[in-house]
Design a protein around this motif. Structure first.
Motif, short mmCIF file in Angstrom:
data_model
loop_
_atom_site.label_atom_id
_atom_site.label_comp_id
_atom_site.label_asym_id
_atom_site.label_seq_id
_atom_site.Cartn_x
_atom_site.Cartn_y
_atom_site.Cartn_z
N ALA A 9 31.69 39.09 37.26
CA ALA A 9 32.82 38.72 36.40
C ALA A 9 33.68 37.65 37.04
N ARG A 13 34.45 34.07 35.15
CA ARG A 13 35.77 34.07 34.51
C ARG A 13 36.36 32.66 34.44
N SER A 15 39.88 30.75 32.32
CA SER A 15 41.01 30.98 31.41
C SER A 15 40.68 30.40 30.04
N GLU A 86 44.45 42.10 37.17
CA GLU A 86 43.19 41.40 37.37
C GLU A 86 42.00 42.34 37.26
N VAL A 89 41.28 42.35 33.67
CA VAL A 89 40.70 41.06 33.28
C VAL A 89 39.22 41.02 33.60
N LEU A 90 38.84 41.42 34.81
CA LEU A 90 37.44 41.33 35.22
C LEU A 90 36.56 42.25 34.40
N VAL A 93 36.12 40.43 31.05
CA VAL A 93 35.23 39.28 31.19
C VAL A 93 33.77 39.73 31.32
N TYR A 94 33.54 40.76 32.12
CA TYR A 94 32.17 41.24 32.31
C TYR A 94 31.54 41.66 30.99
N THR A 99 39.75 35.80 28.35
CA THR A 99 41.06 36.23 28.84
C THR A 99 41.83 35.05 29.40
#
Length: 267
Positions: A9, A13, A15, A86, A89-90, A93-94, A99
């Motif tokens: 991730a 990742r 933005s 975070e 977030v990860l 994303v994974y 995000t």
């Protein structure tokens, strides 16, 4: 999620500010809300999921939700907000979601008006989450060029180093390089002296400490990948440990394999 999945991730990742014109599915929103609840309970923070975040933004497009990153007015809370925010977030994303950490380009006053946050608490940032468009928009490309004119390498973040870094630490720092940071400033400074690894920011009572929290999580993930389990203590020194684990996922899901503690100690 496993440690390897967190690294995957981190690698992918980016933005994202341009989202598809559809809201998150109810199933995904429920999982994100569960993650928010777990973080608030384990870290004494005040994260809040908002289903429709579009009224708070002007330059973002499409449909998207957001997590308000809030907590007590303290240095520790700022770092924890970065670390735990975070981690969410990860995970997003994974699983294929777009995000973006946002600290300035949204209407903060409007968010304060929309939520019931105790006066002694503060909003430190928000994280937008949605189905990102397949290609980057002109706004995304322009903002990337404006904030990534010169990336700071992890070597530039090292203030003192009196001997060669262990492989686990240098790899951890390579993942810190890939973490989000406000306007890509990367304000964290690291020291390696007498076998002790530590970090700090020049203005700890500022949003730079949110960046520090994000960097801490990335470092922990990288160190673990090379066989060193560890956590950051209250003095911001990284301490290798043996068998402690953080659980970021909803309680009925598979346990994470990120090192640390479920207690309030501080990604």
């Amino acid at each position: 999620m496993t440690n390897e999945q967190y690294i995957e991730a981190i690698e992918k990742r980016h933005s994202r500010r341009a989202y598809k014109p559809k809201h998150l599915s109810q199933e995904i929103k429920d999982v994100i809300k569960q993650m928010v609840d777990v973080v608030n309970e384990s870290a004494d923070l005040d994260f809040l999921f908002i289903d429709d975040a579009t009224p708070f933004f002007k330059i973002f497009s499409g449909k998207f939700s957001m997590i308000v990153i809030a907590g007590p007015d303290s240095q520790k809370a700022r770092e924890d907000c970065g670390y735990y925010g975070e981690s969410i977030v990860l995970q997003c994303v994974y699983h294929g979601l777009g995000t973006c950490w946002v600290s300035g380009t949204y209407n903060e006053n409007k968010v304060y008006e929309a939520i019931n946050l105790a006066p002694e608490k503060r909003i430190y940032a928000v994280i937008t989450i949605g189905y990102a468009k397949d290609s980057y928009s002109l706004v995304e490309k322009s903002m990337y060029k404006a904030t990534h004119k010169k990336n700071k390498s992890y070597q530039d973040m090292i203030e003192v180093c009196d001997e060669k870094l262990p492989e686990a630490y240098s790899y951890g720092l390579s993942l810190v390089e890939k973490g989000p940071s406000a306007v890509n400033r990367r304000p964290v400074k690291f020291r390696y002296e007498n076998g002790v690894f530590s970090g700090h920011v020049d203005e700890p009572y500022s949003d730079k400490s949110v960046d520090f929290g994000i960097a801490k999580l990335h470092f922990v993930i990288g160190a673990k990948a090379k066989g060193v389990n560890g956590k950051w203590n209250f003095e911001n020194v990284f301490e290798p440990i043996d068998s402690r684990r953080l659980k970021f996922e909803p309680k009925n899901n598979e346990e994470d394999e990120i090192n640390g503690s479920t207690e309030k100690e501080n990604e």
